[in-house]
Design a protein around this motif. Structure first.
Motif, PDB file in Angstrom:
ATOM      1  N   UNK A  23       1.095  -1.575  -0.242  1.00  0.00           N
ATOM      2  CA  UNK A  23      -0.100   0.135  -0.117  1.00  0.00           C
ATOM      3  C   UNK A  23       0.721   1.598  -0.210  1.00  0.00           C
ATOM      4  N   UNK A  24       0.365   2.393  -1.057  1.00  0.00           N
ATOM      5  CA  UNK A  24       1.116   3.668  -0.722  1.00  0.00           C
ATOM      6  C   UNK A  24       0.176   5.121  -0.654  1.00  0.00           C
ATOM      7  N   UNK A  25       0.128   4.937   0.673  1.00  0.00           N
ATOM      8  CA  UNK A  25      -0.814   6.411   0.916  1.00  0.00           C
ATOM      9  C   UNK A  25      -0.495   7.216   1.022  1.00  0.00           C
ATOM     10  N   UNK A  70       6.447   6.744   0.934  1.00  0.00           N
ATOM     11  CA  UNK A  70       6.251   5.933   0.245  1.00  0.00           C
ATOM     12  C   UNK A  70       6.405   5.265  -1.547  1.00  0.00           C
ATOM     13  N   UNK A  71       6.267   6.139  -1.796  1.00  0.00           N
ATOM     14  CA  UNK A  71       5.558   6.133  -3.150  1.00  0.00           C
ATOM     15  C   UNK A  71       6.955   6.470  -3.645  1.00  0.00           C
ATOM     16  N   UNK A  84      11.766  -6.661  -2.987  1.00  0.00           N
ATOM     17  CA  UNK A  84      11.168  -7.091  -1.737  1.00  0.00           C
ATOM     18  C   UNK A  84      10.998  -6.242   0.034  1.00  0.00           C
ATOM     19  N   UNK A  85      12.263  -4.901  -1.170  1.00  0.00           N
ATOM     20  CA  UNK A  85      12.885  -4.039   0.031  1.00  0.00           C
ATOM     21  C   UNK A  85      13.063  -2.442  -0.555  1.00  0.00           C
ATOM     22  N   UNK A  86      13.000  -1.786   0.228  1.00  0.00           N
ATOM     23  CA  UNK A  86      12.201  -0.437  -0.720  1.00  0.00           C
ATOM     24  C   UNK A  86      13.526   0.414  -1.066  1.00  0.00           C
ATOM     25  N   UNK A  87      13.576   1.853  -1.957  1.00  0.00           N
ATOM     26  CA  UNK A  87      14.913   2.175  -2.625  1.00  0.00           C
ATOM     27  C   UNK A  87      14.902   2.940  -1.843  1.00  0.00           C
ATOM     28  N   UNK A  88      16.212   4.213  -1.449  1.00  0.00           N
ATOM     29  CA  UNK A  88      16.548   5.025  -0.965  1.00  0.00           C
ATOM     30  C   UNK A  88      15.774   5.689  -1.483  1.00  0.00           C
ATOM     31  N   UNK A  89      15.473   6.877  -0.511  1.00  0.00           N
ATOM     32  CA  UNK A  89      14.250   8.056  -1.068  1.00  0.00           C
ATOM     33  C   UNK A  89      15.243   9.025  -1.712  1.00  0.00           C
ATOM     34  N   UNK A  90      14.259   9.257  -2.600  1.00  0.00           N
ATOM     35  CA  UNK A  90      15.076   9.876  -4.388  1.00  0.00           C
ATOM     36  C   UNK A  90      15.380   9.411  -4.815  1.00  0.00           C
ATOM     37  N   UNK A  91      16.129   8.086  -4.976  1.00  0.00           N
ATOM     38  CA  UNK A  91      16.505   7.408  -6.149  1.00  0.00           C
ATOM     39  C   UNK A  91      15.695   7.263  -6.967  1.00  0.00           C
ATOM     40  N   UNK A 125       6.159   7.368  -9.158  1.00  0.00           N
ATOM     41  CA  UNK A 125       5.354   7.303  -8.088  1.00  0.00           C
ATOM     42  C   UNK A 125       4.520   5.773  -8.286  1.00  0.00           C
ATOM     43  N   UNK A 126       5.023   4.634  -9.169  1.00  0.00           N
ATOM     44  CA  UNK A 126       3.979   3.214  -9.670  1.00  0.00           C
ATOM     45  C   UNK A 126       2.900   3.743 -10.134  1.00  0.00           C
ATOM     46  N   UNK A 127       2.193   5.027  -9.973  1.00  0.00           N
ATOM     47  CA  UNK A 127       1.232   5.134 -10.583  1.00  0.00           C
ATOM     48  C   UNK A 127       0.063   4.626 -11.858  1.00  0.00           C
ATOM     49  N   UNK A 128      -0.423   4.359 -12.435  1.00  0.00           N
ATOM     50  CA  UNK A 128      -1.490   4.033 -13.594  1.00  0.00           C
ATOM     51  C   UNK A 128      -1.773   5.328 -13.552  1.00  0.00           C
ATOM     52  N   UNK A 129      -1.797   6.316 -14.818  1.00  0.00           N
ATOM     53  CA  UNK A 129      -2.692   7.029 -15.240  1.00  0.00           C
ATOM     54  C   UNK A 129      -4.352   6.393 -15.024  1.00  0.00           C
TER      55      UNK A 129
END
Length: 478
Positions: A382-384, A388-389, A456-463, A467-471
């Protein structure tokens, strides 16, 4: 013949020399010699371990496990007679450590004064707590006494392992109608201990009927015979007729212990009959349980379990029907509601069978328990929030409803370590045939598409500035 001594429920010596008529017929008719003992040939037949021990003039500690009225107490007495030992009886319902100590002290005194051994018979030995059972161990081990415990409960559950390891368990079986008929004939013919002096007669067909209705319990058969004889004795003819027999047979006579082995054995028989697609056997065991007093709500609960465990998605209607039957019983009560339970039972017995979901659930549960806290793949997290995005939560998630046939071919949803695991294998029966065919087609599409690189693990913030969204994805966090 050895001197026999009993200790009654209060711990005092019982009077075995009382007038015969003052004791129940079942007690008066106990055989005085092992050759007159009826039944249990599977443990007393030629070359059986117990028979060989008696022939050698010795006896070992044992647990006698069987239904009521199968001769446990009688056999213990006859064993003591056969090897010339003192017979001491206590009941675990009333006796305590004090009574055990008293029995041990008497056994030691008898051993020291004349070398006479003691057989301690503990009726309902499963009622002793752990401390009381442990209190017997040293005296069984050093030969102070031979322990014979009697129980109607499964000793593997009710008797301590330490005591079980020092005894041998013999399973006594319910007597067949022929054996009980023999006991009925003896009681009617015996003039010293039985009913012959009363001049009571009984037709052979009625004796057979009583033997069959006694349900394998010799004590019950003789108690019922005595009641019928008391009624007949008040008449001039002194004949036990069908009317007298019906009078004493009014209550149901099926063996059924709501918390014991008979309960679970019969429930197991019902479950296995449904699983084995035998509606006739299922109805019989259902009727046995309900007629004997089983709670229909408990039966309905177990029938509902069968719908999921043994039928599952081969016919999902079974689960709904089981729940409907349960609810119907709650609304109608007995006896009308029991018919609905029978209807559901027969439906499930005839339905196609599958334990695929049951097996899959158990396998998945085992992985969940034993594989630790495997990480949720990033693309299905989940990316609220924006952070997180930015960390890659939900990145690359494919919204299935935007894909052909609402299926994202090649997408994965398991943790990295479990990708490719197949828990659910639909059975080739009922609706699961169609389910299996569909899953096979979807897996062919998965194989033809590109493999996902699961993270399974997050990337460093800002890398990444994604945001992984789709229109077209209304809510990628779902």
């Amino acid at each position: 013949m050895s001197r026999q001594k009993e200790i009654d429920l209060a711990g005092h010596p019982a009077d075995r020399g009382a007038e015969p008529g003052a004791r129940p017929l079942a007690d008066r008719m106990r055989p005085a010699a092992l050759e007159d003992y009826v039944g249990q040939k599977h443990i007393l037949g030629p070359d059986k371990p117990l028979t060989r021990a008696l022939a050698a003039g010795r006896i070992h500690s044992m647990i006698l496990w069987g239904p009521p009225g199968t001769g446990k107490t009688t056999l213990a007495r006859l064993l003591a007679v056969s090897v010339a030992m003192r017979f001491v009886q206590i009941s675990a319902v009333m006796a305590g450590v004090k009574d055990i100590r008293a029995a041990v002290a008497e056994a030691r005194a008898a051993q020291e004064s004349g070398g006479e051994g003691t057989l301690l018979f503990v009726d309902e030995v499963h009622r002793f707590n752990k401390a009381q059972q442990d209190g017997l161990l040293p005296y069984v081990e050093d030969g102070t006494l031979v322990l014979v415990g009697a129980t109607t409960e499964n000793p593997s559950f009710e008797v301590n392992n330490a005591l079980l390891s020092r005894t041998r368990t013999y399973v006594l079986r319910a007597l067949d109608a022929e054996a009980i008929r023999t006991l009925i004939d003896r009681a009617l013919a015996d003039g010293e201990r039985g009913l012959a002096t009363l001049g009571i007669t009984m037709d052979a067909a009625l004796r057979d009927q009583l033997a069959a209705r006694a349900d394998g319990d010799a004590r019950r058969a003789l108690n019922l015979l005595e009641l019928a004889a008391d009624i007949a004795a008040a008449s001039e003819a002194r004949v036990i007729t069908q009317a007298e027999l019906d009078e004493v047979l009014r209550e149901g006579l099926r063996r059924f212990d709501k918390g014991g082995d008979y309960f679970y054995d019969q429930m197991s028989a019902l479950h296995k009959s449904v699983r084995g697609t035998d509606p006739d056997a299922a109805l019989y065991w259902l009727s046995r349980m309900l007629e004997a007093g089983a709670d229909p709500r408990y039966v309905a609960r177990r029938v509902t379990r069968m719908a999921s465990e043994d039928i599952g998605n081969a016919d999902p209607r079974a689960l709904r029907l089981a729940l409907d039957a349960w609810e119907t019983y709650e609304r109608l009560g007995t006896p009308e509601g029991e018919l609905a339970i029978a209807q559901a039972t027969v439906y499930m017995a005839c339905a196609p069978k599958s334990n695929a979901v049951y097996s899959a659930f158990n396998a998945a549960w085992a992985d969940a328990k034993n594989r630790g806290s495997l990480e949720v793949p990033m693309h299905i997290r989940n990316a609220p929030t924006r952070l997180m995005k930015d960390l890659g939560y939900s990145e690359g998630y494919r919204y299935a409803h935007n894909e052909d046939d609402a299926y994202a071919a090649g997408e994965t949803y398991l943790p990295e370590e479990l990708i490719g695991t197949r828990y659910y294998q639909p059975a080739p029966r009922g609706l699961e045939i169609k389910i299996g065919e569909k899953l096979a087609r979807l897996r062919e599409r998965d194989a033809a598409g590109p493999a996902r690189q699961t993270r399974s693990h997050p990337a460093a913030a800002g890398d990444e500035d994604q945001d992984g969204t789709s229109p077209d994805d209304p809510d990628p966090s779902r």
